[in-house]
Motif scaffolding. Structure first.
Motif, PDB file in Angstrom:
ATOM      1  N   ARG A  25       0.849  -1.180   0.000  1.00 62.17           N
ATOM      2  CA  ARG A  25       0.000   0.000   0.000  1.00 62.17           C
ATOM      3  C   ARG A  25       0.895   1.245   0.000  1.00 62.17           C
ATOM      4  NH1 ARG A  25      -3.058  -1.558   5.348  1.00 62.17           N
ATOM      5  NH2 ARG A  25      -1.325  -3.052   5.456  1.00 62.17           N
ATOM      6  N   ARG A  26       0.354   2.328  -0.510  1.00 64.58           N
ATOM      7  CA  ARG A  26       1.145   3.564  -0.616  1.00 64.58           C
ATOM      8  C   ARG A  26       0.351   4.749  -0.067  1.00 64.58           C
ATOM      9  NH1 ARG A  26       2.205   5.153  -6.588  1.00 64.58           N
ATOM     10  NH2 ARG A  26       0.004   5.732  -6.396  1.00 64.58           N
ATOM     11  N   VAL A  27       1.049   5.575   0.715  1.00 67.02           N
ATOM     12  CA  VAL A  27       0.506   6.849   1.172  1.00 67.02           C
ATOM     13  C   VAL A  27       1.476   7.934   0.699  1.00 67.02           C
ATOM     14  CG1 VAL A  27      -0.142   8.283   3.136  1.00 67.02           C
ATOM     15  CG2 VAL A  27      -0.587   5.813   3.191  1.00 67.02           C
ATOM     16  N   ILE A  28       0.978   8.913  -0.025  1.00 64.61           N
ATOM     17  CA  ILE A  28       1.832   9.990  -0.540  1.00 64.61           C
ATOM     18  C   ILE A  28       1.681  11.211   0.351  1.00 64.61           C
ATOM     19  CG2 ILE A  28       2.316  11.504  -2.498  1.00 64.61           C
ATOM     20  CD1 ILE A  28       1.326   9.304  -4.327  1.00 64.61           C
ATOM     21  N   ALA A  29       2.815  11.744   0.803  1.00 62.73           N
ATOM     22  CA  ALA A  29       2.819  12.897   1.701  1.00 62.73           C
ATOM     23  C   ALA A  29       2.488  14.176   0.943  1.00 62.73           C
ATOM     24  CB  ALA A  29       4.190  13.023   2.367  1.00 62.73           C
ATOM     25  N   PRO A  30       1.913  15.154   1.633  1.00 58.65           N
ATOM     26  CA  PRO A  30       1.573  16.427   0.989  1.00 58.65           C
ATOM     27  C   PRO A  30       2.752  17.393   0.953  1.00 58.65           C
ATOM     28  CG  PRO A  30       0.747  16.432   3.230  1.00 58.65           C
ATOM     29  CD  PRO A  30       1.372  15.073   3.011  1.00 58.65           C
ATOM     30  N   ASN A  31       3.869  16.968   0.374  1.00 55.07           N
ATOM     31  CA  ASN A  31       5.071  17.813   0.313  1.00 55.07           C
ATOM     32  C   ASN A  31       5.565  17.955  -1.120  1.00 55.07           C
ATOM     33  OD1 ASN A  31       5.929  15.078   0.236  1.00 55.07           O
ATOM     34  ND2 ASN A  31       7.930  15.578   1.099  1.00 55.07           N
ATOM     35  N   ALA A  32       4.637  18.192  -2.042  1.00 55.60           N
ATOM     36  CA  ALA A  32       4.997  18.359  -3.448  1.00 55.60           C
ATOM     37  C   ALA A  32       5.957  19.529  -3.635  1.00 55.60           C
ATOM     38  CB  ALA A  32       3.732  18.579  -4.277  1.00 55.60           C
ATOM     39  N   SER A  33       6.925  19.357  -4.550  1.00 53.36           N
ATOM     40  CA  SER A  33       7.882  20.413  -4.871  1.00 53.36           C
ATOM     41  C   SER A  33       8.583  20.048  -6.172  1.00 53.36           C
ATOM     42  CB  SER A  33       8.919  20.572  -3.749  1.00 53.36           C
ATOM     43  OG  SER A  33       9.858  19.507  -3.787  1.00 53.36           O
ATOM     44  N   ALA A  34       9.468  20.928  -6.616  1.00 53.98           N
ATOM     45  CA  ALA A  34      10.222  20.666  -7.837  1.00 53.98           C
ATOM     46  C   ALA A  34      11.101  19.430  -7.710  1.00 53.98           C
ATOM     47  CB  ALA A  34      11.078  21.886  -8.179  1.00 53.98           C
ATOM     48  N   TYR A  35      11.482  19.088  -6.468  1.00 52.51           N
ATOM     49  CA  TYR A  35      12.368  17.941  -6.271  1.00 52.51           C
ATOM     50  C   TYR A  35      11.652  16.708  -5.725  1.00 52.51           C
ATOM     51  CZ  TYR A  35      16.359  20.961  -7.199  1.00 52.51           C
ATOM     52  OH  TYR A  35      17.259  21.791  -7.808  1.00 52.51           O
ATOM     53  N   THR A  36      10.460  16.883  -5.182  1.00 53.20           N
ATOM     54  CA  THR A  36       9.734  15.737  -4.615  1.00 53.20           C
ATOM     55  C   THR A  36       8.540  15.317  -5.466  1.00 53.20           C
ATOM     56  OG1 THR A  36       8.371  17.177  -3.253  1.00 53.20           O
ATOM     57  CG2 THR A  36      10.398  16.339  -2.254  1.00 53.20           C
ATOM     58  N   HIS A  62       0.052  13.719   7.361  1.00 54.75           N
ATOM     59  CA  HIS A  62       0.604  12.498   6.762  1.00 54.75           C
ATOM     60  C   HIS A  62       0.653  11.378   7.799  1.00 54.75           C
ATOM     61  CE1 HIS A  62       2.864   9.989   4.070  1.00 54.75           C
ATOM     62  NE2 HIS A  62       3.945   9.996   4.831  1.00 54.75           N
ATOM     63  N   LEU A  63       1.096  11.702   9.009  1.00 51.73           N
ATOM     64  CA  LEU A  63       1.142  10.705  10.078  1.00 51.73           C
ATOM     65  C   LEU A  63      -0.252  10.160  10.364  1.00 51.73           C
ATOM     66  CD1 LEU A  63       2.702   9.230  12.345  1.00 51.73           C
ATOM     67  CD2 LEU A  63       2.223  11.219  13.806  1.00 51.73           C
ATOM     68  N   ALA A  64      -1.242  11.024  10.399  1.00 56.76           N
ATOM     69  CA  ALA A  64      -2.608  10.585  10.693  1.00 56.76           C
ATOM     70  C   ALA A  64      -3.124   9.617   9.626  1.00 56.76           C
ATOM     71  CB  ALA A  64      -3.534  11.793  10.793  1.00 56.76           C
ATOM     72  N   ALA A  69      -4.266   4.015   8.179  1.00 55.35           N
ATOM     73  CA  ALA A  69      -4.109   2.910   7.225  1.00 55.35           C
ATOM     74  C   ALA A  69      -3.708   1.605   7.908  1.00 55.35           C
ATOM     75  CB  ALA A  69      -3.077   3.276   6.157  1.00 55.35           C
ATOM     76  N   VAL A  70      -2.994   1.698   9.033  1.00 55.80           N
ATOM     77  CA  VAL A  70      -2.533   0.486   9.725  1.00 55.80           C
ATOM     78  C   VAL A  70      -3.311   0.258  11.029  1.00 55.80           C
ATOM     79  CG1 VAL A  70      -0.227   0.588   8.711  1.00 55.80           C
ATOM     80  CG2 VAL A  70      -0.655   1.746  10.898  1.00 55.80           C
ATOM     81  N   ARG A  71      -4.477   0.862  11.122  1.00 57.08           N
ATOM     82  CA  ARG A  71      -5.322   0.661  12.300  1.00 57.08           C
ATOM     83  C   ARG A  71      -5.603  -0.835  12.476  1.00 57.08           C
ATOM     84  NH1 ARG A  71      -8.389   4.491  14.601  1.00 57.08           N
ATOM     85  NH2 ARG A  71      -8.220   5.771  12.706  1.00 57.08           N
TER      86      ARG A  71
END
Length: 300
Positions: A25-36, A62-64, A69-71
């Protein structure tokens, strides 16, 4: 110049956990940028008894999402591919919430000693201290899953990828990504090491890559061949600029990266510097004094 079959429209965006395959499973963090790109990809491996690969940034949202997801599952290990803060800054909070063991790459170190006024990358997590360091070929296992560490230095000197033995997937961190080439920034990174790591991947038969940013690499061998060829072409182009009389990195960047967004110019300069270090090691060029990013470079 690029002949790499990039994929940038995968739809991989920040949000709730998405099931990618039977054990992933994948969770994408809300840290979009030119490098991420669209954000750091955090992966959950297994069901019931799971490992989490790359916690991502220190972001409560992101932690929440991860914890939700792993509850009702047990997180046994937090696995780290490399020590850049967009992958590790959330580690302390995730460890506190789960009590999981932190395993994976070694603490941060540079590919070579800094020269002159060079410093460790600002993005480096120099405070990272795992409970257990994994070396090339070491295995980590849980209920129904096995991860094998694969040393892939280059982007950072301590970079590891992880092979999911049950499915043929490889978690590549920032070593190979479908959306972009990888930044190799001296002194923490090394182009020679990066190319050797690509050679290693070319000998493998992984089914799919799940990278640290963006969507999957669906045809790994084809993609790595193209990436390797592109890097060799780039190095030849850098050498050609030296032969044409461009002795400074800023001039080479101007010629080779036309139309480059200003936010990416620093990364391009570091990439050119990494190629110049490789050319110096090969005896093709010399530096006018100690090699540094603001120095001059000449044909031998």
């Amino acid at each position: 110049m690029s002949d790499i079959p990039f994929e940038r429209d995968d739809g991989a965006i920040a949000g709730p956990a998405v099931s990618l395959e039977s054990l992933v499973r994948r969770v994408i963090a809300p840290n979009a940028s030119a490098y991420t790109f669209t954000g750091t990809c955090t992966y959950i491996v297994g069901q019931g008894e799971v490992a989490i690969i790359d916690p991502g940034p220190d972001d409560p949202a992101h932690l929440a999402v991860l914890l939700d997801a792993v509850r009702n599952e047990r997180v046994t290990q937090i696995v780290v591919t490399h020590t850049h803060l967009d992958h590790t800054a959330g580690l302390a909070a995730l460890r506190a919430a789960t009590g999981a063991e932190v395993v994976g790459c070694a603490p941060h170190f540079s590919a070579r000693a800094p020269a002159g006024d060079e410093k460790v990358e600002a993005a480096a997590d120099v405070a990272y201290a795992p409970d257990r360091v994994l070396t090339d070929g070491e295995r980590l296992s849980g209920d129904g899953w096995t991860l094998t560490a694969l040393a892939t230095p280059g982007h950072t000197a301590n970079h590891l990828a992880f092979a999911l033995e049950e499915t043929g997937a490889l978690f590549t961190g920032d070593h190979v990504m479908a959306w972009s080439t990888t930044l190799v920034a001296p002194p923490d990174g090394s182009m020679a090491a990066y190319m050797a790591s690509l050679d290693l991947l070319r000998e493998r038969d992984d089914r799919i890559y799940w990278p640290g940013h963006g969507g999957p690499v669906r045809e790994p061998r084809r993609f790595v061949r193209a990436l390797h060829h592109h890097r060799r072409q780039r190095e030849a182009a850098v050498l050609a600029r030296i032969e044409a009389g461009d002795t400074r990195i800023e001039d080479i960047v101007d010629k080779l990266y036309t139309g480059l967004a200003p936010a990416l110019r620093g990364g391009a300069a570091l990439s050119v510097f990494a190629h110049l270090e490789s050319l110096i090691a090969a005896g093709a060029i010399v530096a006018d004094g100690p090699a540094h990013i603001g120095g001059r470079f000449l044909r031998r």
